[in-house]
Structure formats: structure tokens, C-alpha cells
Design an enzyme around this catalytic site. Sequence first.
Site, mmCIF file in Angstrom:
data_model
loop_
_atom_site.group_PDB
_atom_site.id
_atom_site.type_symbol
_atom_site.label_atom_id
_atom_site.label_comp_id
_atom_site.label_asym_id
_atom_site.label_seq_id
_atom_site.Cartn_x
_atom_site.Cartn_y
_atom_site.Cartn_z
ATOM 1 N N ASP A 1 39.126 78.406 105.485
ATOM 2 C CA ASP A 1 38.838 79.485 104.362
ATOM 3 C C ASP A 1 40.211 80.037 104.130
ATOM 4 O O ASP A 1 41.023 80.373 105.068
ATOM 5 C CB ASP A 1 37.925 80.704 105.248
ATOM 6 C CG ASP A 1 37.434 81.507 103.974
ATOM 7 O OD1 ASP A 1 38.186 82.163 103.418
ATOM 8 O OD2 ASP A 1 36.330 81.693 103.802
ATOM 9 N N SER B 1 41.007 81.497 84.238
ATOM 10 C CA SER B 1 39.849 81.352 83.335
ATOM 11 C C SER B 1 39.971 82.118 81.999
ATOM 12 O O SER B 1 40.761 82.961 81.833
ATOM 13 C CB SER B 1 38.479 82.273 84.019
ATOM 14 O OG SER B 1 37.621 82.263 83.053
ATOM 15 N N TYR C 1 34.173 89.117 88.494
ATOM 16 C CA TYR C 1 34.850 87.471 88.613
ATOM 17 C C TYR C 1 35.947 87.368 87.629
ATOM 18 O O TYR C 1 36.972 87.040 88.033
ATOM 19 C CB TYR C 1 33.862 86.460 88.241
ATOM 20 C CG TYR C 1 34.370 85.345 87.699
ATOM 21 C CD1 TYR C 1 34.857 84.549 88.893
ATOM 22 C CD2 TYR C 1 34.291 84.901 86.470
ATOM 23 C CE1 TYR C 1 35.222 83.243 88.573
ATOM 24 C CE2 TYR C 1 35.261 83.687 86.214
ATOM 25 C CZ TYR C 1 35.580 82.960 87.138
ATOM 26 O OH TYR C 1 35.918 81.969 86.856
ATOM 27 N N LYS D 1 40.225 87.002 88.411
ATOM 28 C CA LYS D 1 41.085 85.997 88.085
ATOM 29 C C LYS D 1 42.486 86.911 87.215
ATOM 30 O O LYS D 1 43.412 86.388 87.371
ATOM 31 C CB LYS D 1 40.281 85.212 86.683
ATOM 32 C CG LYS D 1 39.464 84.408 87.389
ATOM 33 C CD LYS D 1 39.949 83.186 88.391
ATOM 34 C CE LYS D 1 39.127 82.244 88.925
ATOM 35 N NZ LYS D 1 39.671 81.143 89.792
ATOM 36 N N TYR E 1 41.082 77.979 81.842
ATOM 37 C CA TYR E 1 40.035 76.992 81.546
ATOM 38 C C TYR E 1 38.974 77.568 80.376
ATOM 39 O O TYR E 1 38.841 78.859 80.546
ATOM 40 C CB TYR E 1 39.214 76.612 82.459
ATOM 41 C CG TYR E 1 39.746 76.261 83.662
ATOM 42 C CD1 TYR E 1 40.973 75.777 83.905
ATOM 43 C CD2 TYR E 1 38.863 76.082 84.917
ATOM 44 C CE1 TYR E 1 41.679 75.371 85.039
ATOM 45 C CE2 TYR E 1 39.305 75.791 86.304
ATOM 46 C CZ TYR E 1 40.806 75.274 86.213
ATOM 47 O OH TYR E 1 41.352 74.940 87.477
#
Length: 335
Positions: free
Chosen positions: A58, A124, A148, A152, A176
Site C-alpha cells: 500500500d 483527472s 474524489y 486530485k 484524463y
Amino acid sequence: MKLLITGGTGYIGSHTVVELLTLGHEVVIVDNLSNSSPLVLDRVEQITGQRPTFIEADICDRIALEAIFFEHSFDAVVHFAGLKAVGESNEIPLSYYHNNVSGSVTLFEVMAKFQVKRLVFSSSATVYGESNVSPLHEQMPISATNPYGRTKLMIEEILFDLAKSDEAWSIISLRYFNPIGAHKTGLIGENPNGIPNNLLPYVAQVAVGRLPQLQVFGDDYNTPDGTGVRDYIHVVDLAIGHVKALESLADIKGCQPINLGTGNGTSVLDIVKGFEQVSGKAVPYQVVPRREGDLATVYANAELAERLLGWQAKFSLTDMLADTWRWQSENPDGY
């Protein structure tokens, strides 16, 4: 190059590993397998004839990371590892901040300790928030609308600060848009846990009979058919974008965000109709109310990727849908 790939057994990570191995790079994957399967390693070996080194660990585990960096001399890191479901991030935000942000800080600290200062980060288009108008470009202000997306955003801000503090760092943050598709062999593809969060896996699972029907969130947007428009990009194009980014790191000083998208928008209903055509299967759907925070139209300006990386998306929408169907029909239950 000898490369550390965090999250390398995941959807985008595994496709990138295939491209890197095919080009002769040495790959070490670190993944905790929380959202992926070790069977991916067998499939990657089938495709490439090579089995990447795999370490189950991890990124939040500093001791494990330091042991890995002590054993291997890396030229660069590609950082994919992270929790990635928007809806889930609203329910368990602390897990997202701990895993994505704290884990990334731990990784960057270990990289600095071992003098590995070349990084490609998996960001993202969510960092463009709600207020920017498409086509979205890298000079626009960034913001986020869910935990989320904020992870980022925070990691990007950390990387900007890190690069500013130490000019030895060369960082490319790849933003992306909407990755879809699968490897042409049908051996690796997107394999979400439980009910898919993204459109294409949901459509594919309806077509293959795993789910009864698709939910279309809103048909009253200001778009040609009323449904949301997004920039869908083939996962192999995306993987090649990472290869190009790694090859370009030597020319990058500081932290450079770069969009990876096609520059074209496609509606939800266009995806459904296209998928029905390539699969020969019906995709029944029900229109339900919009989701909070969803935008009408999101697509990229991808000129910077072409200028700095020499990269352009090559695959057509038909390619993306056909490859998705090949993966789903040959692997109806995933790995």
C-alpha cells in the site's frame, strides 16, 4: 528505463504496463489489490510474453515503500494508485483523503529520500470543476465538486509546491477525460467492483445480461439529444500518452499539467446506439433525474499534449465500443 508503477494492476495501469513492457522498459508494480485482481499479471504476461515484477503493498505504508526503493533503482514513477469512485467519495471522504492524498505524500517523500524525482501523475479532468466552459484547457482555473475530485486537485497543488521548492523535480500531471475500451486481445479491460460507476462498463454489463437496464441521468440538458456529452478516449491511447509523458520528462522542469482527450464530445445516447450496433445486443435504458453536480458538456482541448508530448488520440469511437464489447463478452464476470 526502470519504472515503478503504483496501481499497476488497475484498468489504466495494466494497459500502460503492457505498452511499457512491449517497448522494453523494466516494470515494477506496487498495488494493494483493493480494486484489481492478481490475474491481471497472468493476462499481461499472455499479451507481452513478460511478467512484470509485482509487489503487493500500500502506498500509505512508508516502511514497505522504503524497502522497495532500497531494493530497486528507479528512473521514474508512474502514480496511478488511488480510490476513484465519485459517489463513494461522498460517502467515505476520509478514506479518500487518507488513501489518495496522504498516500501520495508518503510516496513523494520516499521518492525524494531516494532521489527519484521524475514522476507522471494520474490526474483527472474533474479538476476543472463546474465553472469552466469546454473545450477545457490547462490554463483554466481548477476546482472540484466532490471529495474524489478534491483529492486530485490537492495532489496537483502539492506537486506544484514540490516542484517550486526543488527544481530537480520533473513532473507531468495527466488530466484524463473519460477512458473506455480495452486491449484488442480482449484479455484485459475495465473490471469494476459491484455496480459500475462509469457509463461504458454499465452499458456493457446490460448488453451481456448482468444488469437489467441502464439509468440515463437526465435528458433535458442543452445538448443535441438532451443527454450529457463527454470526451471518451480509448484506454490504449491513454496508456500511450503515459509512455510519451515518460519519454518527455527529461524536457520538463517543474510540474506540467497536460490534458489527455480526443477533443470531441459524445452523448450518452450516442454511446448506447453505438454499442447496440457493435454488439448486436439491445441496451434498454430508463431516463431518471439528473445527478447533482453533473455538467451538460465536458470535452478537452488536447493541443498541449500534441505540442509537448507528440501525442494524439488515434482510436475511433467505434474502436472503443468494439473493444469494450470484446472484453465484456469474453469475460462476462470480469477476471
